[in-house]
Each structure stands twice: as structure tokens, then as C-alpha cells.
Design an enzyme around this catalytic site. Structure first.
Site, PDB file in Angstrom:
ATOM      1  N   GLN A  58       0.840  -1.196   0.000  1.00 10.84           N
ATOM      2  CA  GLN A  58       0.000   0.000   0.000  1.00 10.84           C
ATOM      3  C   GLN A  58       0.880   1.255   0.000  1.00 10.84           C
ATOM      4  O   GLN A  58       0.622   2.215  -0.727  1.00 10.84           O
ATOM      5  CB  GLN A  58      -0.908  -0.023   1.234  1.00 10.84           C
ATOM      6  CG  GLN A  58      -1.971   1.058   1.269  1.00 10.84           C
ATOM      7  CD  GLN A  58      -2.849   0.913   2.509  1.00 10.84           C
ATOM      8  OE1 GLN A  58      -2.405   0.484   3.573  1.00 10.84           O
ATOM      9  NE2 GLN A  58      -4.114   1.276   2.387  1.00 10.84           N
ATOM     10  N   HIS A  65       2.979   5.378  -3.157  1.00  8.02           N
ATOM     11  CA  HIS A  65       3.558   6.727  -3.142  1.00  8.02           C
ATOM     12  C   HIS A  65       4.900   6.641  -3.863  1.00  8.02           C
ATOM     13  O   HIS A  65       5.938   6.361  -3.275  1.00  8.02           O
ATOM     14  CB  HIS A  65       3.723   7.214  -1.698  1.00  8.02           C
ATOM     15  CG  HIS A  65       2.416   7.354  -0.992  1.00  8.02           C
ATOM     16  ND1 HIS A  65       1.714   8.538  -0.943  1.00  8.02           N
ATOM     17  CD2 HIS A  65       1.662   6.442  -0.327  1.00  8.02           C
ATOM     18  CE1 HIS A  65       0.582   8.366  -0.273  1.00  8.02           C
ATOM     19  NE2 HIS A  65       0.525   7.096   0.112  1.00  8.02           N
ATOM     20  N   TYR A 108      14.666  -4.881   1.629  1.00  9.98           N
ATOM     21  CA  TYR A 108      15.315  -6.143   1.985  1.00  9.98           C
ATOM     22  C   TYR A 108      14.952  -7.196   0.936  1.00  9.98           C
ATOM     23  O   TYR A 108      13.790  -7.346   0.568  1.00  9.98           O
ATOM     24  CB  TYR A 108      14.804  -6.566   3.363  1.00  9.98           C
ATOM     25  CG  TYR A 108      15.413  -7.809   3.953  1.00  9.98           C
ATOM     26  CD1 TYR A 108      16.506  -7.729   4.803  1.00  9.98           C
ATOM     27  CD2 TYR A 108      14.865  -9.062   3.704  1.00  9.98           C
ATOM     28  CE1 TYR A 108      17.047  -8.866   5.391  1.00  9.98           C
ATOM     29  CE2 TYR A 108      15.402 -10.208   4.274  1.00  9.98           C
ATOM     30  CZ  TYR A 108      16.497 -10.102   5.113  1.00  9.98           C
ATOM     31  OH  TYR A 108      17.032 -11.231   5.677  1.00  9.98           O
ATOM     32  N   ARG A 151      15.362 -12.614  -2.180  1.00  8.07           N
ATOM     33  CA  ARG A 151      16.067 -13.438  -3.166  1.00  8.07           C
ATOM     34  C   ARG A 151      17.423 -13.869  -2.616  1.00  8.07           C
ATOM     35  O   ARG A 151      17.934 -14.941  -2.947  1.00  8.07           O
ATOM     36  CB  ARG A 151      16.302 -12.653  -4.462  1.00  8.07           C
ATOM     37  CG  ARG A 151      15.057 -12.324  -5.245  1.00  8.07           C
ATOM     38  CD  ARG A 151      15.424 -11.694  -6.573  1.00  8.07           C
ATOM     39  NE  ARG A 151      16.124 -12.650  -7.439  1.00  8.07           N
ATOM     40  CZ  ARG A 151      16.823 -12.304  -8.518  1.00  8.07           C
ATOM     41  NH1 ARG A 151      16.938 -11.026  -8.848  1.00  8.07           N
ATOM     42  NH2 ARG A 151      17.414 -13.219  -9.256  1.00  8.07           N
ATOM     43  N   ARG A 188       9.980 -17.866  -1.497  1.00  5.83           N
ATOM     44  CA  ARG A 188       9.334 -16.735  -0.833  1.00  5.83           C
ATOM     45  C   ARG A 188       7.881 -16.538  -1.282  1.00  5.83           C
ATOM     46  O   ARG A 188       7.096 -15.894  -0.577  1.00  5.83           O
ATOM     47  CB  ARG A 188      10.115 -15.447  -1.098  1.00  5.83           C
ATOM     48  CG  ARG A 188      10.175 -15.064  -2.573  1.00  5.83           C
ATOM     49  CD  ARG A 188      10.957 -13.791  -2.804  1.00  5.83           C
ATOM     50  NE  ARG A 188      11.141 -13.551  -4.237  1.00  5.83           N
ATOM     51  CZ  ARG A 188      11.634 -12.427  -4.740  1.00  5.83           C
ATOM     52  NH1 ARG A 188      11.994 -11.444  -3.935  1.00  5.83           N
ATOM     53  NH2 ARG A 188      11.774 -12.282  -6.048  1.00  5.83           N
ATOM     54  N   ASP A 200      11.445  13.661  -0.185  1.00  7.71           N
ATOM     55  CA  ASP A 200      11.516  15.086   0.143  1.00  7.71           C
ATOM     56  C   ASP A 200      10.277  15.485   0.942  1.00  7.71           C
ATOM     57  O   ASP A 200       9.273  14.770   0.982  1.00  7.71           O
ATOM     58  CB  ASP A 200      11.694  15.945  -1.113  1.00  7.71           C
ATOM     59  CG  ASP A 200      10.482  15.915  -2.038  1.00  7.71           C
ATOM     60  OD1 ASP A 200       9.390  16.345  -1.614  1.00  7.71           O
ATOM     61  OD2 ASP A 200      10.621  15.462  -3.186  1.00  7.71           O
ATOM     62  N   LEU A 201      10.361  16.646   1.583  1.00  3.71           N
ATOM     63  CA  LEU A 201       9.311  17.061   2.522  1.00  3.71           C
ATOM     64  C   LEU A 201       7.978  17.291   1.827  1.00  3.71           C
ATOM     65  O   LEU A 201       6.922  16.971   2.387  1.00  3.71           O
ATOM     66  CB  LEU A 201       9.764  18.321   3.260  1.00  3.71           C
ATOM     67  CG  LEU A 201       8.821  18.844   4.349  1.00  3.71           C
ATOM     68  CD1 LEU A 201       8.616  17.795   5.442  1.00  3.71           C
ATOM     69  CD2 LEU A 201       9.380  20.135   4.954  1.00  3.71           C
ATOM     70  N   ARG A 215      -2.198   9.252   4.668  1.00  5.94           N
ATOM     71  CA  ARG A 215      -2.028   8.076   5.525  1.00  5.94           C
ATOM     72  C   ARG A 215      -2.163   8.362   7.015  1.00  5.94           C
ATOM     73  O   ARG A 215      -2.380   7.420   7.795  1.00  5.94           O
ATOM     74  CB  ARG A 215      -0.661   7.432   5.244  1.00  5.94           C
ATOM     75  CG  ARG A 215      -0.461   7.032   3.789  1.00  5.94           C
ATOM     76  CD  ARG A 215      -1.580   6.159   3.263  1.00  5.94           C
ATOM     77  NE  ARG A 215      -1.333   5.729   1.880  1.00  5.94           N
ATOM     78  CZ  ARG A 215      -2.143   4.965   1.174  1.00  5.94           C
ATOM     79  NH1 ARG A 215      -3.270   4.526   1.706  1.00  5.94           N
ATOM     80  NH2 ARG A 215      -1.846   4.628  -0.078  1.00  5.94           N
TER      81      ARG A 215
END
Length: 301
Positions: free
Chosen positions: A109, A113, A121, A124, A196, A212-213, A223
Site C-alpha cells: 500500500q 507513493h 530487503y 532473493r 518466498r 523530500d518534505l 495516511r
């Protein structure tokens, strides 16, 4: 535990060896550097690095707009002006890099963005830990009957216990099979990149997320909202607390104009003007759909 022993040792070593710098620093966020803020049952958010502060926003705006900002007497006033008039570029001068540990379904989700740099991480190359998000009993809800994306009433008693048992059993069974399939210690087995695929979406992953801000504010607006899914909202809330210590003037303006403010359509603004003149306005006379009218009523109370 959220941080592994190796990660905690790395954090302790970094905090024990501070470096001198000539760049702008912010005491509020310096206190957050490397510290893990626990989220959910196994997750965390921690600040790895940052660039810029409130003054960097103003510096960029004054370079960008030149004499046009001379009438603004202070940095906070300028920042509020920029936020109020949707001038986004100056806010892009500030960046932050976070290390986040989160369930895979939250990550999928979150990754929507797309205006950030992400390195996750890799399952594989490495073996994922046996760590799953299992909701607390007070966050086990039924499906909402009015919102296809929302939650309804809280599950209780035997039904809540049944669901928790299923979640725990399915998670551990999938991981047991994952361990049985992968190749370890010279034994033949399935490649990690294939094994996996059997893991559930509530297993935890980790990533570095740099943004960035301006785009971070967009993330938080969506969110950290009360309507956002709880499991991503708690991460947004943790990040919001960090940002408030990093750029307090910018965050204050963001809270005021974006989180606490509201935007009206031309029809909505027309309705407000008519109401102020004493006219009784209904959904039928507003020119709005039922959904628009319901949201409009929510805004004006």
C-alpha cells in the site's frame, strides 16, 4: 523484538561516535537519529539521515521568488504563505531517509507513493525472519457495510478468537513450509526467490525510504488521516511526530492548512455563500451528488 541484536549494536555504535559538521542541523530530529520507534507488534521507524530545516525552505523560496517575498517579515510567515498558496518546490529542498520495518501488505500500500527512493530487503538473497503481524484483539473488525474499503464493528468473543487462531496457524504453517523448501547448508532445495512466494502478506519486510518534505507531506495527508487503514496510519503517525521535531514551522502550517483545513468545490463555495445570506440549501438545490453533499455536510458541520 523490532531491532535485531546486530541492528541494535550498529545503532549504539553510531550514537556513541557523533561527528562534527558545518551543515545545518536540527536538535529536535538529531535526538531521533538512529533510534527505533516501535510500530505494531514487530515494526519500527527510525531516522537514518536528513537534509535541511525550516530555514532551508525559506532560503529556497527567496532564491526562487526574489523580491516578491520581501513583504514577508519572518520565516514562519513565509512558510505559511507557501503552504497556503500551494507553492511546493521550496519544501522539496528538505529530505529525510527512514529505515522502516513493516508488514508486506502495508508495504504494498505504501509503495503506491512513487515519489520516493526505496531499497527493500531482498528475499532473493536473504531468508526472512519468522515475524508476522497479528492484529491486537481491539483491531479485529468486520467488513464495513457502507464502505468497501473500511472496517465495521469489532469482532468479539469466540469469533475474534477463531480469526486470531487462523491467522497465527496459517502464518506459521506457511513459514514452516518455506523453511522446508529452501536450500540451506549445501542441501538441495528450492531457490529462495521461488520459496518466498509461499509466504503470507503479513510477514515483515524492511526498507530504506528517502523522500523530500513536499512528497512526505502528501503521504502524511493521506495516511495519517482518520480514514486511512490503521496499519499504515500508525506508521504515518510515528513519522509525523518525527517531522514535527524536524521542521516545526512547516509541520505547523501543514497541520493547519492540509490536515485541519478543507477544500471546497465551486459548488460548495456557492452553497456556503447562499447559506450566509440566509438561504436554506438542500442536496437537491445544491447541484451536488448525494456523495458530494454528504462530504460537504461533513466539512461545514
Amino acid at each position: 523484538m523490532p531491532l535485531s541484536p546486530d541492528q541494535q549494536a550498529e545503532v549504539d555504535a553510531l550514537r556513541d561516535t557523533p561527528q562534527q559538521t558545518l551543515r545545518a542541523t536540527v536538535p529536535g530530529i538529531e535526538a531521533h537519529l538512529y533510534r527505533a520507534h516501535d510500530v505494531l507488534d514487530h515494526g519500527f521507524v527510525r531516522v537514518i539521515d536528513y537534509m535541511g530545516d525550516d530555514s532551508a525552505i525559506c532560503q529556497a523560496a527567496r532564491v526562487s521568488y526574489g523580491r516578491g517575498t520581501k513583504s514577508v517579515q519572518n520565516d514562519e510567515g513565509l512558510i505559511r504563505y507557501l503552504m497556503r498558496h500551494w507553492h511546493s518546490t521550496p519544501f522539496e529542498m528538505c529530505e529525510i531517509k527512514l529505515h522502516v520495518k513493516l508488514p508486506v501488505f502495508v508495504a504494498r500500500q505504501w509503495i503506491r507513493h512513487r515519489t520516493a527512493n526505496v531499497n527493500e530487503y531482498s528475499a532473493r538473497y536473504s531468508i526472512l525472519d519468522r515475524e508476522f503481524y497479528i492484529p491486537a484483539p481491539d483491531h479485529l473488525n468486520a467488513q464495513s457495510v457502507v464502505n468497501n474499503q473500511g472496517r465495521g464493528a469489532l469482532l468479539e468473543g469466540e469469533e475474534a478468537a477463531r480469526v486470531l487462531d487462523i491467522l497465527k496457524a496459517d502464518s506459521n504453517r506457511a513459514y514452516d513450509h518455506y523453511e522446508q523448501m529452501i536450500s540451506e547448508d549445501g542441501q538441495s532445495g528450492l531457490a529462495r526467490e521461488l520459496a518466498r512466494m509461499n509466504l503470507p502478506a503479513n510477514i515483515y519486510t524492511q526498507w530504506y525510504w528517502k523522500v523530500d518534505l513536499h512528497n512526505l507531506f502528501h503521504f502524511l495527508r493521506l495516511r495519517a488521516d482518520a480514514h486511512a487503514q490503521y496499519e499504515i496510519r500508525v506508521y504515518a503517525d510515528a513519522i509525523a511526530n518525527i517531522v514535527a521535531d524536524w521542521v516545526p514551522a512547516a509541520f505547523g502550517a501543514f497541520e493547519d492548512y492540509r490536515m485541519g483545513g478543507a477544500q471546497l468545490s465551486a459548488k460548495g463555495l456557492d452553497c456556503v455563500r447562499r447559506m450566509l445570506k440566509g438561504e436554506e440549501v438542500t442536496q437537491e438545490t445544491s447541484g451536488m451528488s448525494k456523495g458530494e453533499w454528504r462530504e460537504f455536510e461533513g466539512v461545514i458541520g
